[in-house]
Design an enzyme around this catalytic site. Structure first.
Site, mmCIF file in Angstrom:
data_model
loop_
_atom_site.group_PDB
_atom_site.id
_atom_site.type_symbol
_atom_site.label_atom_id
_atom_site.label_comp_id
_atom_site.label_asym_id
_atom_site.label_seq_id
_atom_site.Cartn_x
_atom_site.Cartn_y
_atom_site.Cartn_z
ATOM 1 N N ASN A 186 -32.347 -40.686 10.784
ATOM 2 C CA ASN A 186 -32.341 -40.233 12.178
ATOM 3 C C ASN A 186 -33.091 -41.200 13.090
ATOM 4 O OD1 ASN A 186 -30.723 -38.066 11.810
ATOM 5 N ND2 ASN A 186 -32.284 -36.501 12.088
ATOM 6 N N PHE A 213 -22.668 -45.505 17.318
ATOM 7 C CA PHE A 213 -23.963 -45.252 17.958
ATOM 8 C C PHE A 213 -24.423 -46.398 18.854
ATOM 9 C CE2 PHE A 213 -26.096 -41.270 16.901
ATOM 10 C CZ PHE A 213 -25.037 -40.682 16.244
ATOM 11 N N ARG A 217 -23.818 -33.182 11.760
ATOM 12 C CA ARG A 217 -23.953 -33.252 13.216
ATOM 13 C C ARG A 217 -23.498 -31.931 13.819
ATOM 14 N NH1 ARG A 217 -19.780 -37.900 13.903
ATOM 15 N NH2 ARG A 217 -19.027 -36.711 12.127
ATOM 16 N N GLU A 218 -24.185 -31.461 14.835
ATOM 17 C CA GLU A 218 -23.708 -30.276 15.535
ATOM 18 C C GLU A 218 -22.353 -30.613 16.158
ATOM 19 O OE1 GLU A 218 -26.436 -28.428 18.241
ATOM 20 O OE2 GLU A 218 -28.109 -28.700 16.861
ATOM 21 N N THR A 231 -35.703 -30.298 7.169
ATOM 22 C CA THR A 231 -36.299 -31.636 7.275
ATOM 23 C C THR A 231 -37.817 -31.505 7.229
ATOM 24 O OG1 THR A 231 -34.418 -32.423 8.525
ATOM 25 C CG2 THR A 231 -36.466 -33.686 8.748
ATOM 26 N N CYS A 264 -32.624 -32.683 16.715
ATOM 27 C CA CYS A 264 -32.996 -33.538 15.579
ATOM 28 C C CYS A 264 -33.679 -34.847 15.968
ATOM 29 C CB CYS A 264 -31.757 -33.823 14.748
ATOM 30 S SG CYS A 264 -30.953 -32.301 14.240
HETATM 31 C C1 UGA Z 1 -28.012 -35.921 14.339
HETATM 32 C C2 UGA Z 1 -27.445 -36.906 13.285
HETATM 33 O O1 UGA Z 1 -26.323 -37.613 13.819
HETATM 34 C C3 UGA Z 1 -27.026 -36.150 12.010
HETATM 35 O O2 UGA Z 1 -26.621 -37.094 11.027
HETATM 36 C C4 UGA Z 1 -28.221 -35.346 11.497
HETATM 37 O O3 UGA Z 1 -27.890 -34.586 10.354
HETATM 38 C C5 UGA Z 1 -28.681 -34.402 12.583
HETATM 39 O O4 UGA Z 1 -29.061 -35.169 13.746
HETATM 40 C C6 UGA Z 1 -29.853 -33.618 12.052
HETATM 41 O O5 UGA Z 1 -30.883 -34.222 11.729
HETATM 42 O O6 UGA Z 1 -29.721 -32.405 11.833
HETATM 43 P P1 UGA Z 1 -26.887 -34.289 16.149
HETATM 44 O O7 UGA Z 1 -28.288 -34.144 16.682
HETATM 45 O O8 UGA Z 1 -26.074 -33.081 15.926
HETATM 46 O O9 UGA Z 1 -26.936 -35.066 14.729
HETATM 47 O O10 UGA Z 1 -26.105 -35.173 17.197
HETATM 48 P P2 UGA Z 1 -25.547 -36.665 17.341
HETATM 49 O O11 UGA Z 1 -24.085 -36.607 17.393
HETATM 50 O O12 UGA Z 1 -26.162 -37.571 16.359
HETATM 51 O O13 UGA Z 1 -26.076 -37.033 18.800
HETATM 52 C C7 UGA Z 1 -27.465 -37.004 19.108
HETATM 53 C C8 UGA Z 1 -27.694 -37.487 20.523
HETATM 54 O O14 UGA Z 1 -27.473 -38.889 20.613
HETATM 55 C C9 UGA Z 1 -26.790 -36.858 21.574
HETATM 56 O O15 UGA Z 1 -27.553 -36.511 22.706
HETATM 57 C C10 UGA Z 1 -25.784 -37.947 21.908
HETATM 58 O O16 UGA Z 1 -25.298 -37.859 23.220
HETATM 59 C C11 UGA Z 1 -26.660 -39.187 21.736
HETATM 60 N N1 UGA Z 1 -25.888 -40.410 21.452
HETATM 61 C C12 UGA Z 1 -25.198 -40.542 20.287
HETATM 62 C C13 UGA Z 1 -25.899 -41.450 22.365
HETATM 63 O O17 UGA Z 1 -26.527 -41.367 23.440
HETATM 64 N N2 UGA Z 1 -25.213 -42.587 22.073
HETATM 65 C C14 UGA Z 1 -24.517 -42.744 20.924
HETATM 66 O O18 UGA Z 1 -23.913 -43.825 20.715
HETATM 67 C C15 UGA Z 1 -24.513 -41.681 20.011
#
Ligand code: UGA
Length: 472
Positions: free
Chosen positions: A233, A274, A179-180, A129, A285
């Protein structure tokens, strides 16, 4: 594992981090021949032994298959990998600098190495990125350096008939959206593939590379592709901060965020993803990319007001737990607080920017005894927050606790028996920081339940939880 349609290609992936390792493994499983180049000798040793240095469901198994059929290999020798490669993926880290900007040193080093070593035409695919305009700058940097080597390249017979060194290295920006914890699924079944290039040759090669993937392809210019990654993001982070603020408002107005989010999500224009309120977003991220986008805007002389608020709300949300605890059990000095879930989300051992770091540090600062448990991330957190005591199980963590705070919604926490929880605790407060537990059962078992934005349970006085919090 996967049916392949396009031609098998030779691919070099630079960087065996999250993106590089998962991308390389999946491309190898499509039948391409992949060499992942990594500088870190210790990491290479782990990979050579067939082990995965990160926790990602399914990755070790898929990697074992690729290694077995020799479609995947690991190496420290970039020059040798470049001798064979049709496409070179750049998947090095672009961490936050102290001022929030993306640190591009690793990208620059790799660009210079490629420009110095290249001896055959490649398509260079930037996956890291990077700020808007970086891929253009990388292309200029490499082409200038190749221009200085044009006599050598002509002698090698690799200069195209046009004599243009640009054609030796076509630079593409192709953002990663995985996503991780769900990396393999997201790589094989992405919502879209975005390809930033003006080159037909590069586009054809990438289409061949991704032939096994059934997803819409958006072709655009490099700058727009870079912007799409940040915008995606930042928009997802905006949804989370919005729903978190809405949840905080629900707590003081007597509405329930679960119903509110469900009702909002039924509108297709809003979407139901989300909108899960909680203790804030973390990970490698969202925090990094929102700050980098703010920096990009700032540098361009534009005030990105919404994004400033998104970041600010998230910082406050992580600390809100402390104020809730203080409001509900008083002075925290000498109390024992159990933290369930330390990773920034389930199915990962990653604690980068995890709310648990802020919560644990703040509690220790207030004089509480903090005991944490996580199925994968406990050791990582113990390294980051030395004062925390790590338990071997959730049951052990809650033994004698005055309060429990659930920070990460691991599946195993959903199975905990409320009666057992209550009987093992000294106190009776449970804060469900992800709104995943069943409040009625917990209350029936004699616990005081506090969700984020939930009408159910004992909300205490949370009208101004920021007040008096050390670092709020
Ligand atoms: C995120 C994006 O979802 C991916 O599409 C992107 O490729 C990635 O970043 C990146 O840029 O590499 P990731 O960081 O693995 O992926 O995790 P997410 O599943 O998106 O969650 C991120 C955070 O948001 C977590 O702490 C999760 O608990 C929080 N979250 C997510 C919430 O608090 N509420 C929600 O409704 C969803």
């Amino acid at each position: 594992m996967h049916e392949r349609n396009g031609n098998p290609l030779n691919i070099c992936v630079i960087g065996a981090g999250y993106v590089g390792l998962t991308t390389g493994t999946v491309l190898a499983s499509f039948g391409h021949s992949v060499t992942v180049v990594e500088k870190d000798a210790a990491k290479l040793d782990v990979l050579a032994a067939g082990k995965v240095p990160i926790f990602e469901p399914g990755l070790e198994e898929l990697m074992a298959e690729d290694l077995e059929n020799e479609s995947l290999r690991f190496s420290s020798d970039l020059a040798a990998a470049l001798e064979e490669a049709d496409a070179v993926f750049v998947a090095v880290g672009t961490p936050s600098s102290p001022d929030g900007s993306a640190d591009l040193r690793a990208v620059d080093v790799v660009s210079d190495e490629i420009a110095r070593l290249l001896r055959r035409p490649i398509v260079l695919v930037i996956k890291s990125t990077v700020p808007i305009g970086t891929s253009d700058a990388v292309a200029d940097r490499i082409h200038e350096a190749l221009g200085r080597r044009s006599d050598e390249l002509a002698a090698l017979g690799v200069l195209p008939a046009s004599g243009r060194v640009e054609e030796l290295c076509e630079v593409v920006f192709c953002p990663e959206f995985l996503r991780e914890g769900k990396a393999l699924l997201d790589l094989v079944h992405p919502h879209r593939i975005v390809i930033g290039t003006g080159s037909t040759k590069a586009l054809d090669l990438l289409k061949d590379l991704f032939a096994s993937i059934d997803a819409p392809i958006l072709v655009t210019d490099r700058r727009s592709a870079e912007a799409i990654k940040y915008a995606s993001n930042a928009f997802l982070a905006t949804k989370i901060s919005f729903v978190n603020e809405m949840a905080n408002l629900c707590e003081v107005t007597g509405a329930d965020i679960i119903d509110v989010a469900t009702g909002m999500g039924m509108d297709e224009r809003i979407g139901d993803k989300f909108l899960q309120a909680g203790v804030g977003y973390g990970g490698s991220c969202f925090p990094k990319d929102t700050k980098a986008l703010l920096h990009i805007a700032d540098t361009a002389g534009y005030k990105f007001s919404i994004l400033e608020a998104v970041v600010d709300v998230n910082e406050r949300q992580k600390r809100r737990v402390i104020a809730i605890l203080r409001n509900m059990i008083g002075d925290l000095a000498g109390t024992k607080i159990a933290l369930l879930g330390l990773a920034f989300k389930p199915e990962t051992d990653d604690i980068r920017e995890a709310p648990s770091i802020v919560v644990a540090k703040e509690l220790l600062h207030e004089g509480a005894d903090v005991i944490g448990y996580d199925p994968q991330a406990a050791q990582n957190l113990a390294n980051e927050v030395p004062g925390i005591v790590i338990a071997g199980s959730a049951e052990e963590a809650i033994e004698g606790a005055d309060a429990i705070v659930l920070l990460t919604e691991w599946e195993e926490f959903l199975q905990l028996d409320p009666v057992t929880i209550r009987s093992r605790m000294r106190g009776d407060l449970l804060i469900d920081g992800r709104n995943v537990l069943d409040p009625e059962r917990l209350i029936q078992a004699g616990l005081r339940y506090h969700g984020i934005g939930r009408r159910i349970g004992d909300l205490g006085d949370v009208r101004d939880p920021g007040e008096g919090c050390e670092s709020c």
